[in-house]
Write a protein that holds these residues in place. Structure first.
Motif, PDB file in Angstrom:
ATOM      1  N   ASP A  22       0.834  -1.199   0.000  1.00 21.59           N
ATOM      2  CA  ASP A  22       0.000   0.000   0.000  1.00 21.59           C
ATOM      3  C   ASP A  22       0.873   1.254   0.000  1.00 21.59           C
ATOM      4  O   ASP A  22       0.847   2.054   0.929  1.00 21.59           O
ATOM      5  CB  ASP A  22      -0.938  -0.021   1.211  1.00 21.59           C
ATOM      6  N   ASN A  47      -0.433  -0.718  -4.762  1.00 23.43           N
ATOM      7  CA  ASN A  47      -1.453   0.308  -4.960  1.00 23.43           C
ATOM      8  C   ASN A  47      -0.804   1.557  -5.556  1.00 23.43           C
ATOM      9  O   ASN A  47       0.315   1.912  -5.198  1.00 23.43           O
ATOM     10  CB  ASN A  47      -2.127   0.667  -3.633  1.00 23.43           C
ATOM     11  N   GLN A  51      -4.437   3.264  -0.042  1.00 22.63           N
ATOM     12  CA  GLN A  51      -5.863   2.962   0.028  1.00 22.63           C
ATOM     13  C   GLN A  51      -6.302   2.429   1.389  1.00 22.63           C
ATOM     14  O   GLN A  51      -7.485   2.244   1.613  1.00 22.63           O
ATOM     15  CB  GLN A  51      -6.228   1.958  -1.059  1.00 22.63           C
ATOM     16  N   SER A  56      -7.218  -2.614   0.646  1.00 20.67           N
ATOM     17  CA  SER A  56      -6.128  -3.489   0.200  1.00 20.67           C
ATOM     18  C   SER A  56      -6.485  -4.955   0.429  1.00 20.67           C
ATOM     19  O   SER A  56      -6.198  -5.819  -0.405  1.00 20.67           O
ATOM     20  CB  SER A  56      -4.827  -3.141   0.928  1.00 20.67           C
TER      21      SER A  56
END
Length: 181
Positions: A22, A47, A51, A56
Motif C-alpha cells: 500500500d 497500490n 488505500q 487493500s
C-alpha cells in the motif's frame, strides 16, 4: 523479508500468498517482487495511491483462488504449523466460517511477553463479542466465500475486523483453536 520467510516455512505447502504493497517507500515492493519471481505461489501488487488496510484486503481477496483466507500483516509472525492446523480444523468443521487461534505477544528480540487465548466455542465467542473482540485478527482464517459476500468495510478502519465479525454473526459459526499459532 521476514514475514515472507515465515510463510515459506509453513508445513502446509499448498498456499498462495497475495501481497498488496500500500504505497511503501522503503524498497519493500522490490524485495517482494524478488520473492514472487522465485516462487509462483506468490503474487505481489502495488497500490497506485494509499488505500488503507480494508481496501487493500478486499483487493487481495479479489485475486485469491483458495477457499480459505488467512491473514498476515507485515509485522506479524506465525508458527510453522499455523496453516496446517487451521486448514485441518476448517476441513473437519464446515459449519465454522471464522477460525482464530491463541497468540504469543513478543518483543522485537522475539522474547515472549505473554500468551493470549480467546473463547473457544461459537457460543463462547458470541457471548464475548458484544463487549470485546474475541478473535485475534492476525491469527484468523476465514472461508473465502464469506469474505466475497461480506467484504471488509472501510468506515471503521481501526476496528474493521470487529465490525466484520459483528456482521458475520448471522451467517456462520466462530471458533478459536486453543493453541498460540
Amino acid at each position: 523479508g521476514r514475514t515472507m520467510d515465515i510463510v515459506l516455512q509453513q508445513t502446509f505447502v499448498a498456499w498462495e500468498l497475495i501481497v498488496v504493497d500500500d504505497c511503501s517507500s522503503d524498497g519493500t515492493f522490490t524485495l517482494l517482487s524478488q520473492y514472487a519471481e522465485q516462487d509462483p505461489r506468490i503474487s505481489v501488487y502495488q497500490n497506485s495511491y494509499n488505500q488503507g488496510v480494508s481496501r487493500s484486503m478486499n483487493f487481495a481477496l479479489h485475486h485469491a483462488q483458495a477457499p480459505l483466507i488467512a491473514r498476515i500483516d507485515g509485522d506479524d509472525e506465525m508458527l510453522p504449523d499455523r496453516l496446517s492446523a487451521q486448514v485441518a480444523f476448517m476441513n473437519a468443521h464446515p459449519e465454522v466460517g471464522v477460525l482464530g487461534t491463541g497468540a504469543l505477544y513478543v518483543n522485537e528480540q522475539g522474547r515472549v511477553l505473554k500468551t493470549v487465548y480467546c473463547p473457544e466455542t461459537d457460543a463462547a465467542v458470541r457471548a464475548v463479542l458484544p463487549y470485546s473482540n474475541p478473535i485475534i485478527n492476525p491469527s484468523v482464517m476465514v472461508r473465502r466465500q464469506l469474505l466475497v459476500d461480506n467484504p471488509y468495510g472501510d468506515r471503521f478502519q481501526r476496528v474493521m475486523d470487529y465490525e466484520l465479525w459483528s456482521r458475520l454473526l448471522k451467517k456462520t459459526q466462530f471458533h478459536n483453536l486453543q493453541q498460540p499459532l
